[in-house]
Write an enzyme that holds these catalytic residues in place. Structure first.
Site, mmCIF file in Angstrom:
data_model
loop_
_atom_site.group_PDB
_atom_site.id
_atom_site.type_symbol
_atom_site.label_atom_id
_atom_site.label_comp_id
_atom_site.label_asym_id
_atom_site.label_seq_id
_atom_site.Cartn_x
_atom_site.Cartn_y
_atom_site.Cartn_z
ATOM 1 N N GLU A 1 7.520 0.347 16.958
ATOM 2 C CA GLU A 1 8.717 0.892 16.326
ATOM 3 C C GLU A 1 8.591 2.417 16.329
ATOM 4 O O GLU A 1 7.575 2.974 16.705
ATOM 5 C CB GLU A 1 8.875 0.325 14.911
ATOM 6 C CG GLU A 1 9.117 -1.185 14.933
ATOM 7 C CD GLU A 1 9.672 -1.752 13.637
ATOM 8 O OE1 GLU A 1 10.491 -1.079 12.997
ATOM 9 O OE2 GLU A 1 9.282 -2.880 13.280
ATOM 10 N N ASN B 1 0.805 -1.234 0.000
ATOM 11 C CA ASN B 1 0.000 0.000 0.000
ATOM 12 C C ASN B 1 0.837 1.282 0.000
ATOM 13 O O ASN B 1 0.496 2.250 -0.677
ATOM 14 C CB ASN B 1 -1.023 -0.005 1.137
ATOM 15 C CG ASN B 1 -0.401 -0.072 2.501
ATOM 16 O OD1 ASN B 1 0.619 -0.721 2.706
ATOM 17 N ND2 ASN B 1 -1.001 0.600 3.458
ATOM 18 N N CYS C 1 -3.484 1.356 6.434
ATOM 19 C CA CYS C 1 -3.862 0.538 7.589
ATOM 20 C C CYS C 1 -4.543 1.369 8.663
ATOM 21 O O CYS C 1 -5.314 0.847 9.458
ATOM 22 C CB CYS C 1 -2.625 -0.134 8.158
ATOM 23 S SG CYS C 1 -1.375 1.056 8.662
ATOM 24 N N GLU D 1 3.480 -5.069 12.330
ATOM 25 C CA GLU D 1 2.457 -4.017 12.173
ATOM 26 C C GLU D 1 1.377 -4.610 11.285
ATOM 27 O O GLU D 1 1.612 -4.887 10.099
ATOM 28 C CB GLU D 1 3.084 -2.764 11.574
ATOM 29 C CG GLU D 1 4.069 -2.131 12.552
ATOM 30 C CD GLU D 1 4.904 -0.987 11.990
ATOM 31 O OE1 GLU D 1 4.648 -0.560 10.846
ATOM 32 O OE2 GLU D 1 5.817 -0.537 12.700
HETATM 33 P P1 NAD Z 1 -0.105 -9.332 3.147
HETATM 34 O O1 NAD Z 1 -0.065 -9.798 4.552
HETATM 35 O O2 NAD Z 1 -0.933 -10.077 2.173
HETATM 36 O O3 NAD Z 1 1.357 -9.308 2.509
HETATM 37 C C1 NAD Z 1 2.404 -8.555 3.107
HETATM 38 C C2 NAD Z 1 3.717 -9.197 2.743
HETATM 39 O O4 NAD Z 1 3.790 -10.482 3.354
HETATM 40 C C3 NAD Z 1 3.929 -9.424 1.252
HETATM 41 O O5 NAD Z 1 5.284 -9.131 0.952
HETATM 42 C C4 NAD Z 1 3.643 -10.910 1.086
HETATM 43 O O6 NAD Z 1 4.289 -11.502 -0.005
HETATM 44 C C5 NAD Z 1 4.187 -11.450 2.392
HETATM 45 N N1 NAD Z 1 3.635 -12.738 2.806
HETATM 46 C C6 NAD Z 1 2.380 -13.195 2.644
HETATM 47 N N2 NAD Z 1 2.252 -14.423 3.211
HETATM 48 C C7 NAD Z 1 3.466 -14.739 3.740
HETATM 49 C C8 NAD Z 1 3.976 -15.862 4.443
HETATM 50 N N3 NAD Z 1 3.205 -16.913 4.745
HETATM 51 N N4 NAD Z 1 5.266 -15.852 4.829
HETATM 52 C C9 NAD Z 1 6.059 -14.792 4.556
HETATM 53 N N5 NAD Z 1 5.634 -13.701 3.882
HETATM 54 C C10 NAD Z 1 4.346 -13.665 3.492
HETATM 55 O O7 NAD Z 1 -0.523 -7.787 3.214
HETATM 56 P P2 NAD Z 1 -0.827 -6.807 2.007
HETATM 57 O O8 NAD Z 1 -2.086 -7.271 1.352
HETATM 58 O O9 NAD Z 1 0.406 -6.647 1.198
HETATM 59 O O10 NAD Z 1 -1.091 -5.419 2.760
HETATM 60 C C11 NAD Z 1 -2.330 -5.058 3.276
HETATM 61 C C12 NAD Z 1 -2.425 -5.412 4.749
HETATM 62 O O11 NAD Z 1 -1.339 -4.821 5.439
HETATM 63 C C13 NAD Z 1 -3.673 -4.884 5.428
HETATM 64 O O12 NAD Z 1 -4.163 -5.852 6.316
HETATM 65 C C14 NAD Z 1 -3.168 -3.679 6.209
HETATM 66 O O13 NAD Z 1 -3.928 -3.333 7.330
HETATM 67 C C15 NAD Z 1 -1.816 -4.151 6.610
HETATM 68 N N6 NAD Z 1 -0.946 -3.011 6.905
HETATM 69 C C16 NAD Z 1 -0.653 -2.736 8.201
HETATM 70 C C17 NAD Z 1 0.139 -1.622 8.513
HETATM 71 C C18 NAD Z 1 0.470 -1.248 9.933
HETATM 72 O O14 NAD Z 1 1.316 -0.380 10.110
HETATM 73 N N7 NAD Z 1 -0.144 -1.841 10.931
HETATM 74 C C19 NAD Z 1 0.614 -0.817 7.485
HETATM 75 C C20 NAD Z 1 0.278 -1.144 6.162
HETATM 76 C C21 NAD Z 1 -0.500 -2.247 5.877
HETATM 77 O O1 6OD Z 2 3.895 6.418 9.196
HETATM 78 C C1 6OD Z 2 4.394 5.306 9.359
HETATM 79 O O2 6OD Z 2 5.559 5.149 9.687
HETATM 80 C C2 6OD Z 2 3.591 4.119 9.167
HETATM 81 N N1 6OD Z 2 4.135 2.969 9.598
HETATM 82 C C3 6OD Z 2 2.402 4.206 8.554
HETATM 83 C C4 6OD Z 2 1.569 3.119 8.289
HETATM 84 C C5 6OD Z 2 0.588 3.223 7.387
HETATM 85 C C6 6OD Z 2 -0.249 2.112 7.059
HETATM 86 O O3 6OD Z 2 -0.725 1.889 5.966
#
Ligand code: NAD
Ligand code: 6OD
Length: 498
Positions: A479, A167, A300, A266
């Protein structure tokens, strides 16, 4: 097939080839897979899935860096290299910008103002953070009546695996790479299979600034049964720092368990916003419409549930409807476009499934709910309409599950207690956004929200030194500033009998 090179925007018909970056070099090998431009649906690049031999080579190169030039480098030189990385990202701003736009389809203005500047800033902030680390020192009495001096030295963990989502690709990847490298670790990044381009460019930058070979590595591929899982289960990797879905975090926890790796996660969210009747309602409409629709809701921290006190409910709904309808979807470089596509056709199907589910549960669709009709190249893109629902019960599916799309349910409330109870009634705990002009209420409600960050009269305002992370199923650990340093290094206590 296009000429093989690390990166660079070739003619439209010839996709850019993205190779894995191991030990300071772009290497051949790995099964090719397509990278699609979500704004048009066209393949714009081809990456290569790192197999076990490539993952092993990356771990060996990273280990050698920690034990060699990178591990023995002075702090001053390490900091200078991190600043040089930030400088070089800024010098190559347009390359990063175009690569991020091609991978994500996000509007030019957004990538220009948020993603790329934050990519550079992360390196500057952590080059500073590492400069003035406090040490813990204790003089103690010994049983023989003498003294001993204890002091703790911070050391890198060794090889750190960074797994990042699609994202905010550069922003979220560098948010972890920069502190990990600042602490002297060697990193191996597995970017999202949807968005590897800016991570590849960062490999070029590392070579350009003279980073020691193996200190930074990029391996492309997928998650389960692929590169991601090979990295998270690898015995040579000491820590995994991950941003992504909660259930992926659980899978990584399982795969990292046998080798007892340090973990920082995260994860997902189902973030609430609360608008009290005493708020500046126009500010709340402006702030929360940005929060719901920025990056097409693929943030997120975005609120997908907005609780509004009943006297201002209709005014708020009308205001956010107007904001949604003023958004302009289209190609990233088109004049006035401020609303991009979703990341993939698969994700669009998921989001549209939730749009249907809202209807099935009796929602009133205030605006949106479908797919916009776009002409030209954008007709092949993965667009959906910005969408607002009312009339849903608090326990409707779209009010409980993370959608990660440009949509929110707006629900009325009558008392502060009721709003707080509904806001906290979720398995997630990432962020909340509270809108009020009552100072006591701001402190009171901010404190009881079960989240990692509680914004008041704002959203996504971040000082990079502050703790960042999620409560409940939204994360493990924090973090930011010293919290990053604490995760990416570990103290060894030296006890000297005096
Ligand atoms: P995802 O979990 O599908 O994938 C994230 C990464 O993990 C990718 O690089 C993917 O290839 C890898 N991955 C997937 N399965 C794996 C496994 N079994 N072992 C090792 N690696 C694996 O997430 P996404 O669809 O790329 O991103 C969207 C999600 O991320 C949403 O749920 C969003 O809320 C979350 N997100 C959280 C934060 C936060 O700061 N809390 C920030 C951004 C996105
Ligand atoms: O601002 C940041 O450092 C951070 N981790 C943002 C996360 C955004 C989620 O999509």
């Amino acid at each position: 097939m296009a000429e093989t090179h690390a990166h660079g925007r070739g003619p439209q018909a010839s996709p850019t080839l993205l190779r894995n970056y191991v030990g300071g070099r772009f290497i051949d090998g790995g099964r090719p897979f397509d990278i699609v431009d979500p704004a048009t649906g066209r393949v714009h690049a081809i990456a290569h899935e790192a197999d076990k031999a490539i993952v092993d080579a990356a771990v060996a190169a990273a280990r050698a860096a920690v034990e060699g030039d990178w591990g023995s480098m002075t702090l001053a030189k390490r900091r200078a290299l991190l600043v040089a990385v930030a400088d070089r990202i800024e010098q190559r701003f347009d390359d990063f910008l175009e690569a991020e736009i091609a991978d994500t389809g996000k509007p030019y203005e957004l990538a220009h103002h948020l993603d790329i500047p934050r990519g550079a800033a992360n390196f500057r902030v952590f080059a500073d953070a590492i400069a003035n680390l406090p040490t813990e020192t204790f003089e103690m009495d010994t049983p023989d009546g003498g003294k001993a001096l204890n002091y703790a030295l911070r050391k890198p963990l060794g090889v750190v695996g960074v797994i990042s989502p699609w994202n905010l690709p550069l922003l979220l990847m560098t948010w972890k790479v920069a502190p990990a490298m600042a602490c002297g670790n060697a990193v191996i990044v597995k970017p999202s299979e949807e968005t590897p381009s800016t991570t590849t460019l960062l490999g070029e930058v590392m070579s350009e600034v003279g980073m020691p070979d193996g200190a930074f590595n990029v391996i492309n591929g997928f998650g389960p049964n692929s590169t991601g899982e090979m990295l998270t289960s690898h015995p040579g990797v000491r820590a995994i720092t991950f941003t992504g879905e909660t259930r992926t975090g659980a899978a990584i926890m399982r795969s990292a368990a046998p080798t007892v790796k340090a973990l920082s996660f995260e994860l997902g969210g189902k973030n609430p916003a609360i608008v009290f009747a005493d708020a500046d309602i126009e500010a709340a409409i402006g702030g929360l419409s940005r929060a719901v629709f920025l990056n097409t809701g693929q943030v997120c921290l975005a609120p997908e549930r907005i609780y509004v006190e009943r006297p201002v409910f209709d005014q708020f709904v009308a205001g956010i409807k107007a904001k949604a309808e003023a958004l302009k979807p289209g190609l990233p470089h088109e004049e006035g476009v401020n609303f991009g596509p979703l990341i993939s056709d698969e994700h669009r199907r998921k989001v549209l499934g939730y749009y249907q589910s809202a209807l099935d549960e009796g929602a009133t669709v205030v605006t949106g709910g479908g797919v916009p009709k776009l002409a030209g190249e954008a007709a092949g893109g993965f667009f959906v309409e910005p969408t607002i629902w009312t009339g849903l019960p608090h326990d409707a599916k779209v009010c409980r599950e993370e959608i990660f799309g440009p949509c929110a349910a707006i629900i009325p409330f009558d008392t502060e207690e009721e709003a707080v109870r509904m806001a906290n009634d979720t398995e997630y705990g990432l962020a909340s956004s509270i809108w009020t002009t009552n100072l006591s209420r701001a402190h009171r409600v901010g404190k009881v929200m079960e989240v990692g960050i509680s914004w008041v009269n704002c959203w996504f305002l971040r000082d990079l030194r502050t703790p960042f992370g999620g409560s409940k199923m939204s994360g493990v650990g924090r973090e930011g500033g010293e919290h990053s340093i604490n995760f990416y290094s570990e103290p060894t206590n030296i006890c000297i009998k005096l």
